[in-house]
Motif scaffolding. Sequence first.
Motif, PDB file in Angstrom:
ATOM      1  N   GLU A 465      -9.084  84.852  27.204  1.00  0.00           N
ATOM      2  CA  GLU A 465     -10.222  83.946  27.083  1.00  0.00           C
ATOM      3  C   GLU A 465     -11.423  84.543  27.787  1.00  0.00           C
ATOM      4  O   GLU A 465     -11.284  85.312  28.749  1.00  0.00           O
ATOM      5  CB  GLU A 465      -9.882  82.583  27.678  1.00  0.00           C
ATOM      6  CG  GLU A 465      -9.508  82.642  29.154  1.00  0.00           C
ATOM      7  CD  GLU A 465      -9.082  81.290  29.698  1.00  0.00           C
ATOM      8  OE1 GLU A 465      -9.334  80.267  29.035  1.00  0.00           O
ATOM      9  OE2 GLU A 465      -8.508  81.259  30.800  1.00  0.00           O
ATOM     10  N   PRO A 466     -12.640  84.209  27.318  1.00  0.00           N
ATOM     11  CA  PRO A 466     -13.842  84.736  27.963  1.00  0.00           C
ATOM     12  C   PRO A 466     -13.913  84.309  29.426  1.00  0.00           C
ATOM     13  O   PRO A 466     -13.450  83.228  29.808  1.00  0.00           O
ATOM     14  CB  PRO A 466     -14.978  84.113  27.149  1.00  0.00           C
ATOM     15  CG  PRO A 466     -14.373  83.815  25.819  1.00  0.00           C
ATOM     16  CD  PRO A 466     -12.952  83.418  26.111  1.00  0.00           C
ATOM     17  N   CYS A 467     -14.501  85.162  30.255  1.00  0.00           N
ATOM     18  CA  CYS A 467     -14.612  84.889  31.687  1.00  0.00           C
ATOM     19  C   CYS A 467     -15.650  85.822  32.288  1.00  0.00           C
ATOM     20  O   CYS A 467     -16.292  86.602  31.581  1.00  0.00           O
ATOM     21  CB  CYS A 467     -13.254  85.093  32.373  1.00  0.00           C
ATOM     22  SG  CYS A 467     -12.684  86.803  32.314  1.00  0.00           S
ATOM     23  N   VAL A 468     -15.815  85.703  33.604  1.00  0.00           N
ATOM     24  CA  VAL A 468     -16.660  86.645  34.346  1.00  0.00           C
ATOM     25  C   VAL A 468     -15.744  87.508  35.204  1.00  0.00           C
ATOM     26  O   VAL A 468     -14.876  86.997  35.914  1.00  0.00           O
ATOM     27  CB  VAL A 468     -17.674  85.905  35.241  1.00  0.00           C
ATOM     28  CG1 VAL A 468     -18.542  86.921  36.005  1.00  0.00           C
ATOM     29  CG2 VAL A 468     -18.558  84.987  34.419  1.00  0.00           C
ATOM     30  N   LEU A 469     -15.926  88.809  35.115  1.00  0.00           N
ATOM     31  CA  LEU A 469     -15.144  89.756  35.913  1.00  0.00           C
ATOM     32  C   LEU A 469     -16.017  90.270  37.060  1.00  0.00           C
ATOM     33  O   LEU A 469     -17.180  90.619  36.856  1.00  0.00           O
ATOM     34  CB  LEU A 469     -14.678  90.919  35.047  1.00  0.00           C
ATOM     35  CG  LEU A 469     -13.806  90.542  33.835  1.00  0.00           C
ATOM     36  CD1 LEU A 469     -13.509  91.770  32.984  1.00  0.00           C
ATOM     37  CD2 LEU A 469     -12.506  89.887  34.281  1.00  0.00           C
ATOM     38  N   VAL A 470     -15.436  90.306  38.262  1.00  0.00           N
ATOM     39  CA  VAL A 470     -16.185  90.692  39.459  1.00  0.00           C
ATOM     40  C   VAL A 470     -15.400  91.749  40.214  1.00  0.00           C
ATOM     41  O   VAL A 470     -14.202  91.577  40.471  1.00  0.00           O
ATOM     42  CB  VAL A 470     -16.429  89.477  40.380  1.00  0.00           C
ATOM     43  CG1 VAL A 470     -17.261  89.890  41.592  1.00  0.00           C
ATOM     44  CG2 VAL A 470     -17.101  88.341  39.625  1.00  0.00           C
ATOM     45  N   GLN A 471     -16.058  92.839  40.566  1.00  0.00           N
ATOM     46  CA  GLN A 471     -15.388  93.867  41.366  1.00  0.00           C
ATOM     47  C   GLN A 471     -14.941  93.274  42.700  1.00  0.00           C
ATOM     48  O   GLN A 471     -15.709  92.598  43.380  1.00  0.00           O
ATOM     49  CB  GLN A 471     -16.316  95.058  41.629  1.00  0.00           C
ATOM     50  CG  GLN A 471     -16.434  96.006  40.468  1.00  0.00           C
ATOM     51  CD  GLN A 471     -17.157  97.294  40.841  1.00  0.00           C
ATOM     52  OE1 GLN A 471     -17.602  97.468  41.971  1.00  0.00           O
ATOM     53  NE2 GLN A 471     -17.268  98.208  39.888  1.00  0.00           N
TER      54      GLN A 471
END
Length: 581
Positions: A465-471
């Motif tokens: 599902e779409p999301c926000v990826l963060v280092q």
Amino acid sequence: MSDLLVAAATSEAVDIARPLGSRGSRSKIDDSAAADLTPAAKAILAAVPAWWKAQASAAGLTGRWLDVGEALQADPPIDIPADHPLDDSWSTLAPEQVGAAYVEALAAATRARHGRHYTPPELSSHLWHLARTSLGFSPRTHVLPGLVRDPACGGGALLLPALREHLRASYSVDPALTLAGLPNLIHGVDTDPAAIWVANVALAAEMLPTFARIPDSRRKPLPALAEVGDGLADFDQPARVVLMNPPYGRVRLSPTERERYAHVLYGHANLYGLFMAKAVESLDSDGVLAALIPTSFTSGRYFANLRAYLGREAAMSAVTFVEDRSGVFTSVLQETCLATFERRKRRRARIRSLGSTTTTIATVKVQKTGEPWVLPRRSDDAPVAAAASAMGESLASLGWRASTGPLVWNRRSKDLYPEPGPSRSYVIWAADLDGGVLHRDAARDSMRYLDLISPSDHKVMVLNEPCVLVQRTTAPEQSRRLIAAHLSQDALTSRDGRVTVENHVNVLRPMAPDPVLTVEAMARLLSTKTMDQVIRSISGSVALSAYELESIPMPNRDLVRAWNELEGEALEIAVSSAYRP
């Protein structure tokens, strides 16, 4: 250091072999501890009597007082040969440097295993300056107002500045009375007998000019101010000041000890957190704790209860961030700070930075909750931090949840492939987020696909599902700490509708069907300059946990909802305006 420190400076937790807070009683090194002494460490110990003789002679003493065994009420931890020559390089060593020489002579593995990270002299002096400022007195005119204790004293480096200033301020007092009163004013504790002996010699060397002013007929051996024992013990005498550079590292507590420290624990225990809690407990009603510690306690989830306890019992009144991340704690790249905590109620906390010079950053409201503390590391971040600390919402309260990518690659290295397959999932690595845009980093292509080999893999390892990826981790040289990228539906579709996220990436998802911010807008928001300033004020570390991400302070919902329609410069201006007092 404590017998508990078998996990210190490592990532492994261990069982405690004896109750925390028990007293030690050794004066000689036992067989296991003796095995830790390298030939170089033994040579250092052997050189101490000759160094003492030179110091005593320089103070104008003669006869028996040139023999450290006669002059000091403390025995060496090992048999030391008589008349050991003094190397020329030792002739100018200050007392602090003798302790440093001892620890530097230990094997690196021993220093890491026992957390023996002795304090640089400039940090010792600065820490005592912070404590003295909290006490509110001048170094030349005020004697110590009460007991100063270091519960993990090592070679005594932290106690030397306090002792030095007390002796100077006591010059007009009968020197014999001054020295006789020192055991009630200076107290060091450590479980390393060799370090304790070095500490006692170093502290006694500081007393020599005072000692020399006493007529020989009235002289008595100098008092030992440090003892072998456990810094987590219950002490009979409360302290006005606790100075410490405590041991650190995860420990596994017994059920009894977990109950004992339940008020400051959340999840696993870290030794330095236990030492902080115990130090506050041991203070008198006007007491001050001054500690050289990692900054992880200010934001990590595992320190939430400790933060709340400190806020109730002894709030942080000042913090100085040490700009050099290396060289304080053994074998780690760790943001470090010098912090003072006071029993007396304070409304504001001073924030400074220590590099080649000391720089004032800001004065902020005292932090008292268990939530991550918002503390600016730079003066230009101070207004943003002040506004953020007053906000009542967070990413979590606005319905967003963060989790850490489940793939630990070295545990699944045999299941990683360079080419796709029917049971394989595309792997997203932290390097694929560089620049804030999801791309394919060629350096990771040899491990680009994970073979889903079990039913649980399809549940645990797959994101669809779409999301926000963060280092989750960034390099110190990177200009931003908050690096986020949007994983869109199109990006998923182009990767066969599913991906696997590696452990150095956090996944941020809305938990409500109609979130305050869309996924696209959240990715844009986290890419603004202001949000990077906020996260730098929450975590000075190169690592950003899912908990810290969820804890980012946010303004009210209506204002945040309006950001859905903004992007580019318009969004930057709107967010910057919201995070100003």
